[in-house]
Design a protein around this motif. Sequence first.
Motif, PDB file in Angstrom:
ATOM      1  N   TYR A  10       0.914  -1.171   0.002  1.00 36.13           N
ATOM      2  CA  TYR A  10      -0.155  -0.050  -0.022  1.00 36.13           C
ATOM      3  C   TYR A  10       0.956   1.262   0.055  1.00 36.13           C
ATOM      4  CZ  TYR A  10      -3.895   2.952   1.223  1.00 36.13           C
ATOM      5  OH  TYR A  10      -4.856   4.060   1.172  1.00 36.13           O
ATOM      6  N   ASP A  11       1.817   1.259   0.720  1.00 34.29           N
ATOM      7  CA  ASP A  11       2.747   2.487   1.167  1.00 34.29           C
ATOM      8  C   ASP A  11       3.375   2.835  -0.213  1.00 34.29           C
ATOM      9  OD1 ASP A  11       1.837   3.637   3.476  1.00 34.29           O
ATOM     10  OD2 ASP A  11       3.275   2.451   4.490  1.00 34.29           O
ATOM     11  N   GLU A  12       3.866   1.778  -0.757  1.00 29.71           N
ATOM     12  CA  GLU A  12       4.638   1.989  -2.109  1.00 29.71           C
ATOM     13  C   GLU A  12       3.748   2.311  -3.377  1.00 29.71           C
ATOM     14  OE1 GLU A  12       7.092  -0.829  -5.258  1.00 29.71           O
ATOM     15  OE2 GLU A  12       6.780  -1.619  -3.243  1.00 29.71           O
ATOM     16  N   LEU A  13       2.704   1.819  -3.410  1.00 39.35           N
ATOM     17  CA  LEU A  13       1.476   2.505  -4.221  1.00 39.35           C
ATOM     18  C   LEU A  13       1.007   3.812  -4.019  1.00 39.35           C
ATOM     19  CD1 LEU A  13      -0.565  -0.820  -4.732  1.00 39.35           C
ATOM     20  CD2 LEU A  13       0.933  -0.081  -6.323  1.00 39.35           C
ATOM     21  N   MET A  14       1.192   4.152  -2.831  1.00 36.73           N
ATOM     22  CA  MET A  14       0.501   5.456  -2.372  1.00 36.73           C
ATOM     23  C   MET A  14       1.451   6.475  -2.014  1.00 36.73           C
ATOM     24  SD  MET A  14      -2.906   5.261  -2.394  1.00 36.73           S
ATOM     25  CE  MET A  14      -3.340   6.503  -1.135  1.00 36.73           C
ATOM     26  N   TYR A  19      -0.939  13.262   1.091  1.00 36.63           N
ATOM     27  CA  TYR A  19      -1.104  13.099   2.542  1.00 36.63           C
ATOM     28  C   TYR A  19      -1.020  14.569   3.286  1.00 36.63           C
ATOM     29  CZ  TYR A  19      -1.169   8.087   2.273  1.00 36.63           C
ATOM     30  OH  TYR A  19      -1.498   6.784   1.708  1.00 36.63           O
ATOM     31  N   HIS A  20      -0.012  15.403   2.649  1.00 33.50           N
ATOM     32  CA  HIS A  20      -0.011  16.637   3.407  1.00 33.50           C
ATOM     33  C   HIS A  20      -1.147  17.573   2.988  1.00 33.50           C
ATOM     34  CE1 HIS A  20       0.982  17.472  -0.887  1.00 33.50           C
ATOM     35  NE2 HIS A  20       0.977  18.722  -0.667  1.00 33.50           N
ATOM     36  N   GLN A  21      -1.846  17.252   2.091  1.00 28.67           N
ATOM     37  CA  GLN A  21      -3.005  18.226   2.163  1.00 28.67           C
ATOM     38  C   GLN A  21      -4.248  17.595   3.128  1.00 28.67           C
ATOM     39  OE1 GLN A  21      -3.087  17.653  -2.555  1.00 28.67           O
ATOM     40  NE2 GLN A  21      -4.113  19.742  -2.468  1.00 28.67           N
ATOM     41  N   TRP A  22      -4.377  16.459   3.114  1.00 36.84           N
ATOM     42  CA  TRP A  22      -5.164  16.102   4.296  1.00 36.84           C
ATOM     43  C   TRP A  22      -4.743  16.613   5.457  1.00 36.84           C
ATOM     44  CZ3 TRP A  22      -4.870  11.836   0.658  1.00 36.84           C
ATOM     45  CH2 TRP A  22      -6.137  11.371   0.100  1.00 36.84           C
ATOM     46  N   ALA A  23      -3.465  16.501   5.948  1.00 31.96           N
ATOM     47  CA  ALA A  23      -3.160  17.038   7.170  1.00 31.96           C
ATOM     48  C   ALA A  23      -3.333  18.343   7.337  1.00 31.96           C
ATOM     49  CB  ALA A  23      -1.799  16.491   7.541  1.00 31.96           C
ATOM     50  N   GLU A  24      -2.942  19.291   6.329  1.00 29.57           N
ATOM     51  CA  GLU A  24      -3.210  20.628   6.410  1.00 29.57           C
ATOM     52  C   GLU A  24      -4.586  21.191   6.455  1.00 29.57           C
ATOM     53  OE1 GLU A  24      -1.290  21.697   2.650  1.00 29.57           O
ATOM     54  OE2 GLU A  24       0.834  21.437   3.477  1.00 29.57           O
ATOM     55  N   CYS A  45      -7.599   3.765   9.428  1.00 28.21           N
ATOM     56  CA  CYS A  45      -6.203   4.323   9.445  1.00 28.21           C
ATOM     57  C   CYS A  45      -5.155   3.683   8.599  1.00 28.21           C
ATOM     58  CB  CYS A  45      -5.365   4.503  10.727  1.00 28.21           C
ATOM     59  SG  CYS A  45      -5.242   2.879  11.670  1.00 28.21           S
ATOM     60  N   GLY A  46      -5.551   2.494   8.197  1.00 26.34           N
ATOM     61  CA  GLY A  46      -4.635   1.845   7.124  1.00 26.34           C
ATOM     62  C   GLY A  46      -2.999   1.651   7.741  1.00 26.34           C
ATOM     63  N   THR A  47      -2.253   1.998   7.210  1.00 25.80           N
ATOM     64  CA  THR A  47      -0.982   1.832   7.447  1.00 25.80           C
ATOM     65  C   THR A  47      -0.396   2.774   8.380  1.00 25.80           C
ATOM     66  OG1 THR A  47       0.048   2.920   5.517  1.00 25.80           O
ATOM     67  CG2 THR A  47      -0.206   0.721   5.309  1.00 25.80           C
ATOM     68  N   GLY A  48      -1.160   3.865   8.736  1.00 29.53           N
ATOM     69  CA  GLY A  48      -0.882   4.802   9.811  1.00 29.53           C
ATOM     70  C   GLY A  48      -0.162   5.744   9.362  1.00 29.53           C
ATOM     71  N   SER A  67      -8.499  -4.020   9.252  1.00 32.00           N
ATOM     72  CA  SER A  67      -7.374  -4.831   8.555  1.00 32.00           C
ATOM     73  C   SER A  67      -6.275  -5.362   9.652  1.00 32.00           C
ATOM     74  CB  SER A  67      -6.765  -4.603   7.018  1.00 32.00           C
ATOM     75  OG  SER A  67      -5.740  -5.230   6.715  1.00 32.00           O
ATOM     76  N   THR A  68      -6.248  -6.441   9.769  1.00 31.33           N
ATOM     77  CA  THR A  68      -5.141  -7.137  10.730  1.00 31.33           C
ATOM     78  C   THR A  68      -3.694  -6.675  10.034  1.00 31.33           C
ATOM     79  OG1 THR A  68      -6.327  -8.753  11.617  1.00 31.33           O
ATOM     80  CG2 THR A  68      -4.034  -9.062  11.828  1.00 31.33           C
ATOM     81  N   ASP A  69      -3.600  -6.744   8.885  1.00 32.42           N
ATOM     82  CA  ASP A  69      -2.252  -6.577   7.822  1.00 32.42           C
ATOM     83  C   ASP A  69      -2.095  -4.915   8.064  1.00 32.42           C
ATOM     84  OD1 ASP A  69      -1.779  -9.215   7.101  1.00 32.42           O
ATOM     85  OD2 ASP A  69      -3.774  -9.237   6.296  1.00 32.42           O
ATOM     86  N   MET A  70      -2.969  -4.401   7.738  1.00 32.89           N
ATOM     87  CA  MET A  70      -2.788  -2.879   7.618  1.00 32.89           C
ATOM     88  C   MET A  70      -2.333  -2.523   9.122  1.00 32.89           C
ATOM     89  SD  MET A  70      -3.371  -1.188   4.941  1.00 32.89           S
ATOM     90  CE  MET A  70      -4.109  -0.906   3.448  1.00 32.89           C
ATOM     91  N   LEU A  71      -2.877  -2.572  10.211  1.00 35.74           N
ATOM     92  CA  LEU A  71      -2.522  -2.396  11.267  1.00 35.74           C
ATOM     93  C   LEU A  71      -1.134  -2.973  11.683  1.00 35.74           C
ATOM     94  CD1 LEU A  71      -5.800  -2.958  13.433  1.00 35.74           C
ATOM     95  CD2 LEU A  71      -4.728  -0.836  12.794  1.00 35.74           C
ATOM     96  N   SER A  72      -0.706  -4.205  11.309  1.00 32.80           N
ATOM     97  CA  SER A  72       0.685  -4.510  11.599  1.00 32.80           C
ATOM     98  C   SER A  72       1.684  -3.527  10.979  1.00 32.80           C
ATOM     99  CB  SER A  72       0.780  -6.019  10.926  1.00 32.80           C
ATOM    100  OG  SER A  72       2.176  -6.419  11.094  1.00 32.80           O
TER     101      SER A  72
END
Length: 249
Positions: A10-14, A19-24, A45-48, A67-72
């Motif tokens: 996920y993080d590689e694809l995203m 993300y900075h725009q969501w935070a802002e 929260c996905g991969t956090g 998702s257990t995997d996302m939380l991991s």
Amino acid sequence: MSYERFAYLYDELMQDAPYHQWAELVLKKLEDYGVKGRTLLDLACGTGELSLRFAREGFQVTGVDLSTDMLSVARSKAEDAGFHLPFFEQNMAELEGLGQFDVIGVFCDSLNYLQTAEEVEKTFSKVYQHLKEDGLFIFDVHSIYKITQVFMNQTFTLNEDRLAYIWNSFPGEAPNSVEHELSFFVLDESSSKYNRFDEIHFQRTFSVEQYSRWLEHAGFKLLEVCADFEDASPSADSERIFFIAKRID
């Protein structure tokens, strides 16, 4: 919808996601509406990635995902960054026992993974219960235009040395819904061969008017609806719709 092997890509694809725009946007809306508290619940929260960004801004962040995997992945990232953030595996429509927060967010169109009107209404009710008085609820969804005109019957591809995918989108059974069929090809460096795995994801959206009615029915005061990270009302071809609501007692 729970991600499986996709979680570890996920993080590689995203990596180019804004993300900075969501935070802002969140920081600006908290300032605009005078919210001083710093407790934040990051639902789905996905991969956090956003959880960590808010933690770096001084928020006391709690993350929730189905998702257990996302939380991991999220826990590992937080630990590597020196944060000890609480992450919980829960369905946002069945949220319970987490206390109350100054701000609750559902970002990156995660709300669109809820398949029924009942699930959305239950989620809004649960968010209301977990929000402090005058706290903000901020979420974004794909517009009907995005689902029906951008995704529907389209194919998207990626072809890189380590990773490739074919992403086909088809009409779902429900109105304004889409089924994403994804096939990934990931290089196994030990064998120099590509491993394939497939996932199916479903998304559904509703009109701005419908989301607004559900928010008001749950007890919120709808403060603002804007689109595409801008302080402007949605237009016919807006793709991402943001809602900012306040809990009132």
